[in-house]
Design an enzyme around this catalytic site. Structure first.
Site, PDB file in Angstrom:
ATOM      1  CD  GLU A   1     -27.931  70.905  42.970  1.00 50.84           C
ATOM      2  OE1 GLU A   1     -28.599  69.875  43.160  1.00 50.84           O
ATOM      3  OE2 GLU A   1     -27.218  71.069  41.965  1.00 50.84           O
TER       4      GLU A   1
ATOM      5  CD  GLU B   1     -21.089  66.657  47.251  1.00 50.91           C
ATOM      6  OE1 GLU B   1     -22.285  66.776  46.955  1.00 50.91           O
ATOM      7  OE2 GLU B   1     -20.693  65.898  48.159  1.00 50.91           O
TER       8      GLU B   1
ATOM      9  CG  ASP C   1     -27.065  62.864  51.927  1.00 49.95           C
ATOM     10  OD1 ASP C   1     -27.360  62.326  50.842  1.00 49.95           O
ATOM     11  OD2 ASP C   1     -25.916  63.263  52.188  1.00 49.95           O
TER      12      ASP C   1
ATOM     13  CE  LYS D   1     -28.989  55.439  63.598  1.00 49.62           C
ATOM     14  NZ  LYS D   1     -27.585  55.135  63.467  1.00 49.62           N
TER      15      LYS D   1
ATOM     16  CG  ASP E   1     -36.837  59.192  45.983  1.00 49.53           C
ATOM     17  OD1 ASP E   1     -35.984  59.873  46.601  1.00 49.53           O
ATOM     18  OD2 ASP E   1     -36.768  57.949  45.894  1.00 49.53           O
TER      19      ASP E   1
ATOM     20  CB  THR F   1     -31.084  65.928  40.176  1.00 47.65           C
ATOM     21  OG1 THR F   1     -31.654  64.787  40.812  1.00 47.65           O
ATOM     22  CG2 THR F   1     -31.952  67.142  40.459  1.00 47.65           C
ATOM     23  CD  GLU F   2     -25.640  63.777  38.849  1.00 46.34           C
ATOM     24  OE1 GLU F   2     -26.103  64.444  39.806  1.00 46.34           O
ATOM     25  OE2 GLU F   2     -24.584  64.073  38.271  1.00 46.34           O
TER      26      GLU F   2
END
Ligand code: SAM
Length: 213
Positions: free
Chosen positions: A43, A68, A117, A121, A153, A192-193
């Site tokens: 992931e 991460e 994320d 831009k 989303d 997921t969170e």
């Protein structure tokens, strides 16, 4: 409190047995590290680790690696391992751009991207984890027949991700703009969170699954 500023997270990571340090040394040797030849799923942009920790506990027949970039966020995934240790999950604190220096050719069975994320831009488009630049990096490390799964989303990011396929070796074998409305696709879906948060707010969740063209 800003999670990114928790003091001491780097110290915790430095001594945590769940975090793989200097991961480049394991390029081509992840089977050795896990002590078995089970498939290794990755992931990218794991966040606090809810998705991967749940998946790893449901699927002991697979190995999982969570990437991460922020120490203070990774700390939360470490805490989940401290509460419920899983032998088939390893954590990496690293910038995903370097992914091909950590996994050898075909060494990953598949890639998960969850609520990446958006980098809204235009000049930051290459930083988006489903960009063509990142898809090329995943192509270097994903095994033949391996897949990339992406949930978000963010409709603008999802539309961008679909457009990027034209510049890549990947094609969509599944696309949905409302995952949670599809009973069949929800079978085995691990939340997921961010998925829990945004679906609770009423946002539809988009998902694609990619295979090579
Ligand atoms: N995947 C989790 C979820 O769905 O709940 C977290 C989503 S959060 C919006 C995105 C996470 O990806 C953040 O924790 C961020 O630090 C991480 N991330 C973004 N770009 C990254 C990169 N280039 N390398 C490593 N991690 C990255």
């Amino acid at each position: 409190m800003r999670l990114r500023n928790i003091s001491g997270s780097r110290d915790v990571i430095a001594v945590s047995p769940y975090v793989v340090k200097e991961a480049q040394q394991y390029r081509g040797k992840w089977a050795e590290l896990f002590g078995n030849t089970n498939p290794v799923y990755v992931e990218v942009g794991m966040g606090k680790g809810q998705f991967l920790h749940t998946l790893a506990s449901l699927h002991p027949e697979n190995n999982y690696v969570g990437i991460e970039k922020y120490s203070s966020v990774l700390l939360r995934a470490i805490q989940k391992m401290e509460a419920d240790e899983l032998p088939n999950l390893k954590l990496l604190r690293m910038e995903a751009e370097e992914i091909a220096s950590v996994f050898g050719k075909g060494e990953a069975a598949g890639i998960y991207l969850n609520f990446s994320d958006p980098w809204p831009k235009d000049r930051h488009a290459k930083r988006r984890l489903p960009s063509a630049e990142f898809l090329a990096r995943y192509d270097e490390i994903v095994a033949a027949g391996g897949k990339i799964e992406f949930k978000t989303d963010n409709r603008a990011l999802f539309d961008f991700a679909l457009e990027e396929l034209e510049r890549s070796v990947w094609k969509a074998e599944l696309v949905t703009y409302d995952l949670h409305a599809d009973e069949a696709l929800m079978q085995g879906n691990v939340m997921t969170e961010y998925e829990e948060k945004f679906s609770a707010e009423g946002n539809p969740i988009c998902k694609y699954v990619l295979v090579r063209k």
